[in-house]
Write a protein that holds these residues in place. Structure first.
Motif, PDB file in Angstrom:
ATOM      1  N   LEU A  64     -16.344  17.891  65.084  1.00  0.00           N
ATOM      2  CA  LEU A  64     -17.205  16.712  64.977  1.00  0.00           C
ATOM      3  C   LEU A  64     -16.387  15.457  64.681  1.00  0.00           C
ATOM      4  O   LEU A  64     -16.607  14.397  65.286  1.00  0.00           O
ATOM      5  CB  LEU A  64     -18.271  16.929  63.905  1.00  0.00           C
ATOM      6  CG  LEU A  64     -19.340  17.971  64.215  1.00  0.00           C
ATOM      7  CD1 LEU A  64     -20.229  18.191  62.989  1.00  0.00           C
ATOM      8  CD2 LEU A  64     -20.165  17.570  65.414  1.00  0.00           C
ATOM      9  N   ARG A 124     -36.463  16.484  60.406  1.00  0.00           N
ATOM     10  CA  ARG A 124     -35.300  16.084  59.623  1.00  0.00           C
ATOM     11  C   ARG A 124     -34.639  17.355  59.094  1.00  0.00           C
ATOM     12  O   ARG A 124     -35.287  18.227  58.540  1.00  0.00           O
ATOM     13  CB  ARG A 124     -35.703  15.202  58.465  1.00  0.00           C
ATOM     14  CG  ARG A 124     -36.260  13.886  58.929  1.00  0.00           C
ATOM     15  CD  ARG A 124     -36.143  12.862  57.818  1.00  0.00           C
ATOM     16  NE  ARG A 124     -36.732  11.611  58.212  1.00  0.00           N
ATOM     17  CZ  ARG A 124     -36.081  10.659  58.866  1.00  0.00           C
ATOM     18  NH1 ARG A 124     -34.839  10.832  59.198  1.00  0.00           N
ATOM     19  NH2 ARG A 124     -36.683   9.545  59.189  1.00  0.00           N
ATOM     20  N   THR A 125     -33.340  17.414  59.288  1.00  0.00           N
ATOM     21  CA  THR A 125     -32.573  18.561  58.842  1.00  0.00           C
ATOM     22  C   THR A 125     -31.269  18.063  58.243  1.00  0.00           C
ATOM     23  O   THR A 125     -30.639  17.161  58.776  1.00  0.00           O
ATOM     24  CB  THR A 125     -32.259  19.505  60.027  1.00  0.00           C
ATOM     25  OG1 THR A 125     -33.490  19.882  60.636  1.00  0.00           O
ATOM     26  CG2 THR A 125     -31.531  20.736  59.582  1.00  0.00           C
ATOM     27  N   THR A 126     -30.883  18.638  57.142  1.00  0.00           N
ATOM     28  CA  THR A 126     -29.607  18.302  56.530  1.00  0.00           C
ATOM     29  C   THR A 126     -28.641  19.438  56.792  1.00  0.00           C
ATOM     30  O   THR A 126     -28.946  20.594  56.512  1.00  0.00           O
ATOM     31  CB  THR A 126     -29.769  18.094  55.010  1.00  0.00           C
ATOM     32  OG1 THR A 126     -30.730  17.060  54.800  1.00  0.00           O
ATOM     33  CG2 THR A 126     -28.456  17.719  54.368  1.00  0.00           C
ATOM     34  N   GLU A 129     -16.424  21.090  61.470  1.00  0.00           N
ATOM     35  CA  GLU A 129     -16.223  19.752  60.915  1.00  0.00           C
ATOM     36  C   GLU A 129     -15.082  19.037  61.644  1.00  0.00           C
ATOM     37  O   GLU A 129     -15.183  17.849  61.986  1.00  0.00           O
ATOM     38  CB  GLU A 129     -15.908  19.837  59.428  1.00  0.00           C
ATOM     39  CG  GLU A 129     -15.716  18.477  58.781  1.00  0.00           C
ATOM     40  CD  GLU A 129     -15.380  18.568  57.304  1.00  0.00           C
ATOM     41  OE1 GLU A 129     -15.576  17.555  56.623  1.00  0.00           O
ATOM     42  OE2 GLU A 129     -14.917  19.626  56.839  1.00  0.00           O
ATOM     43  N   GLN A 170     -24.440  20.764  56.628  1.00  0.00           N
ATOM     44  CA  GLN A 170     -23.116  20.563  56.070  1.00  0.00           C
ATOM     45  C   GLN A 170     -22.161  21.474  56.826  1.00  0.00           C
ATOM     46  O   GLN A 170     -22.398  22.693  56.917  1.00  0.00           O
ATOM     47  CB  GLN A 170     -23.093  20.904  54.584  1.00  0.00           C
ATOM     48  CG  GLN A 170     -21.751  20.681  53.948  1.00  0.00           C
ATOM     49  CD  GLN A 170     -21.776  20.933  52.462  1.00  0.00           C
ATOM     50  OE1 GLN A 170     -22.833  20.997  51.846  1.00  0.00           O
ATOM     51  NE2 GLN A 170     -20.609  21.092  51.875  1.00  0.00           N
ATOM     52  N   SER A 201     -21.219   8.963  66.122  1.00  0.00           N
ATOM     53  CA  SER A 201     -21.296   9.563  64.794  1.00  0.00           C
ATOM     54  C   SER A 201     -21.331  11.076  64.935  1.00  0.00           C
ATOM     55  O   SER A 201     -21.494  11.607  66.039  1.00  0.00           O
ATOM     56  CB  SER A 201     -22.555   9.084  64.069  1.00  0.00           C
ATOM     57  OG  SER A 201     -23.710   9.568  64.747  1.00  0.00           O
ATOM     58  N   LYS A 202     -21.212  11.757  63.817  1.00  0.00           N
ATOM     59  CA  LYS A 202     -21.303  13.214  63.837  1.00  0.00           C
ATOM     60  C   LYS A 202     -22.698  13.651  64.287  1.00  0.00           C
ATOM     61  O   LYS A 202     -22.845  14.643  65.002  1.00  0.00           O
ATOM     62  CB  LYS A 202     -20.986  13.791  62.460  1.00  0.00           C
ATOM     63  CG  LYS A 202     -19.548  13.613  62.055  1.00  0.00           C
ATOM     64  CD  LYS A 202     -19.316  14.173  60.657  1.00  0.00           C
ATOM     65  CE  LYS A 202     -17.900  13.919  60.199  1.00  0.00           C
ATOM     66  NZ  LYS A 202     -17.682  14.448  58.849  1.00  0.00           N
ATOM     67  N   THR A 203     -23.696  12.884  63.898  1.00  0.00           N
ATOM     68  CA  THR A 203     -25.065  13.195  64.318  1.00  0.00           C
ATOM     69  C   THR A 203     -25.193  13.109  65.832  1.00  0.00           C
ATOM     70  O   THR A 203     -25.795  13.987  66.457  1.00  0.00           O
ATOM     71  CB  THR A 203     -26.065  12.227  63.646  1.00  0.00           C
ATOM     72  OG1 THR A 203     -25.931  12.348  62.227  1.00  0.00           O
ATOM     73  CG2 THR A 203     -27.484  12.537  64.054  1.00  0.00           C
ATOM     74  N   ASP A 204     -24.617  12.083  66.432  1.00  0.00           N
ATOM     75  CA  ASP A 204     -24.644  11.964  67.896  1.00  0.00           C
ATOM     76  C   ASP A 204     -23.897  13.120  68.551  1.00  0.00           C
ATOM     77  O   ASP A 204     -24.320  13.629  69.589  1.00  0.00           O
ATOM     78  CB  ASP A 204     -24.040  10.639  68.350  1.00  0.00           C
ATOM     79  CG  ASP A 204     -24.992   9.472  68.207  1.00  0.00           C
ATOM     80  OD1 ASP A 204     -26.209   9.715  68.050  1.00  0.00           O
ATOM     81  OD2 ASP A 204     -24.528   8.318  68.261  1.00  0.00           O
ATOM     82  N   ILE A 243     -23.625  16.122  67.414  1.00  0.00           N
ATOM     83  CA  ILE A 243     -24.501  17.299  67.324  1.00  0.00           C
ATOM     84  C   ILE A 243     -25.582  17.222  68.389  1.00  0.00           C
ATOM     85  O   ILE A 243     -25.884  18.219  69.057  1.00  0.00           O
ATOM     86  CB  ILE A 243     -25.103  17.426  65.907  1.00  0.00           C
ATOM     87  CG1 ILE A 243     -23.991  17.775  64.914  1.00  0.00           C
ATOM     88  CG2 ILE A 243     -26.204  18.474  65.879  1.00  0.00           C
ATOM     89  CD1 ILE A 243     -24.398  17.663  63.473  1.00  0.00           C
ATOM     90  N   ARG A 244     -26.179  16.037  68.583  1.00  0.00           N
ATOM     91  CA  ARG A 244     -27.180  15.869  69.644  1.00  0.00           C
ATOM     92  C   ARG A 244     -26.592  16.212  71.008  1.00  0.00           C
ATOM     93  O   ARG A 244     -27.220  16.874  71.825  1.00  0.00           O
ATOM     94  CB  ARG A 244     -27.700  14.433  69.667  1.00  0.00           C
ATOM     95  CG  ARG A 244     -28.677  14.121  68.594  1.00  0.00           C
ATOM     96  CD  ARG A 244     -29.316  12.749  68.833  1.00  0.00           C
ATOM     97  NE  ARG A 244     -30.028  12.350  67.660  1.00  0.00           N
ATOM     98  CZ  ARG A 244     -29.645  11.403  66.810  1.00  0.00           C
ATOM     99  NH1 ARG A 244     -28.529  10.728  67.020  1.00  0.00           N
ATOM    100  NH2 ARG A 244     -30.362  11.107  65.754  1.00  0.00           N
TER     101      ARG A 244
END
Length: 82
Positions: A15, A2-4, A12, A6, A26-29, A31-32
């Motif tokens: 994303l 787990r990483t947070t 930004e 910003q 999502s932004k997480t997707d 990044i993946r």
């Protein structure tokens, strides 16, 4: 892991645009997707499945060592099934 994270500025905006255009849910997707693109571009891990198996074996060996366990030989493993 787990990483947070910003992001501000250009990362930004990128994303947000990937999500807006429907390239990522999502932004997480997004990044993946970027991580996989990084691997594809630089060929960091040639055989992902082999790498994952190796890491799993290392993890299990560390756990076995921590718990004082050892591998069973063939006879010990099959003795339960006779």
């Amino acid at each position: 892991m787990r990483t947070t994270l910003q992001f501000e500025g250009v990362p930004e905006v990128i994303l947000d645009k990937a999500v807006e255009l429907g390239l990522a849910r999502s932004k997480t997707d997004a990044i993946r997707m970027g991580i996989f693109a990084l691997n594809k571009e630089y060929n960091l891990i040639k055989d992902i499945e082999l790498e994952m198996v190796g890491r799993k074996i290392e993890q299990q060996e560390k756990e076995m060592k921590r718990n004082g366990l050892k591998y069973l030989n063939e006879e010990e493993a099959l003795s339960k099934y006779r």
